[in-house]
Design a protein around this motif. Structure first.
Motif, mmCIF file in Angstrom:
data_model
loop_
_atom_site.group_PDB
_atom_site.id
_atom_site.type_symbol
_atom_site.label_atom_id
_atom_site.label_comp_id
_atom_site.label_asym_id
_atom_site.label_seq_id
_atom_site.Cartn_x
_atom_site.Cartn_y
_atom_site.Cartn_z
ATOM 1 N N TRP A 164 0.839 -1.204 0.000
ATOM 2 C CA TRP A 164 0.000 0.000 0.000
ATOM 3 C C TRP A 164 0.874 1.255 0.000
ATOM 4 C CZ3 TRP A 164 -1.191 4.448 2.585
ATOM 5 C CH2 TRP A 164 -2.432 5.037 2.308
ATOM 6 N N LYS B 279 2.701 1.622 -3.404
ATOM 7 C CA LYS B 279 1.792 2.052 -4.481
ATOM 8 C C LYS B 279 1.608 3.565 -4.469
ATOM 9 C CE LYS B 279 -2.809 1.216 -6.333
ATOM 10 N NZ LYS B 279 -4.080 0.523 -6.150
ATOM 11 N N ARG B 280 1.752 4.184 -3.308
ATOM 12 C CA ARG B 280 1.590 5.641 -3.173
ATOM 13 C C ARG B 280 2.930 6.370 -3.139
ATOM 14 N NH1 ARG B 280 -2.085 2.577 -1.939
ATOM 15 N NH2 ARG B 280 -4.255 3.151 -2.203
#
Length: 174
Positions: free
Chosen positions: A33, A36-37
């Motif tokens: 997560w 991905k950012r």
């Protein structure tokens, strides 16, 4: 990089209260997560301790966002975040907070820094969680007078209003 308000909202929404589902149920999912950012590198890995810190940060943020429904702007109750070492870096665009640590702790520190950025740009009062107790989904209140209470009028607003209507009808007939 993601808009700071969107980042904070999306991070809080990694746990869906209504369905009791977690987008980051494991250290590996947390690392994915964050990567991905663009908050961590592709080779960074998370540990169980990192996941515990992330969950603590997420739920502290959710609790803090509940207070943004208070229109009288009473002083907020105190919410303590985990310790995230940050430093001030002077850039051409002005000072920014950056994590001292690398890896997952640094990625979580970037989320904490995003909170400070949201506060500094005046968007903090617009970040809220749905007042429907079974929902608690985070959203950005884009209404003119900052009066939005639900993540969705069609779902949570309708549920709340239907319950209130039924209670009134019950009281009238009872």
């Amino acid at each position: 990089m993601t808009n700071p308000s969107d980042l904070v909202r999306d991070f809080v929404n990694t746990y869906d209260v209504e369905s009791d589902s977690d987008t980051v149920p494991s250290p590996a999912a947390l690392a994915a997560w964050l990567h991905k950012r663009d908050l961590i590198g592709p080779d960074d890995t998370a540990r169980d301790e990192d996941l515990a810190v992330a969950v603590g940060l997420r739920e502290t943020l959710r609790a803090a966002l509940r207070h943004n429904h208070d229109h009288d702007h009473e002083p907020e109750s105190s919410h303590t975040f985990p310790a995230f070492p940050l430093r001030v870096v002077l850039t051409a665009d002005g000072p920014v907070l950056e994590p001292v640590d690398a890896g997952v702790p640094g990625g979580l520190a970037r989320i904490a820094a995003a909170v400070m950025s949201v506060r500094a740009d005046g968007m903090w009062p617009r970040l809220k969680v749905c007042t429907e107790s079974t929902c608690q989904w985070a959203f950005i209140d884009s209404s003119k007078n900052r009066s939005r209470s639900w993540c969705s009028m069609k779902v949570c607003g309708n549920r709340t209003k239907t319950r209130a209507y039924r209670a009134r009808r019950q009281a009238e007939t009872g």
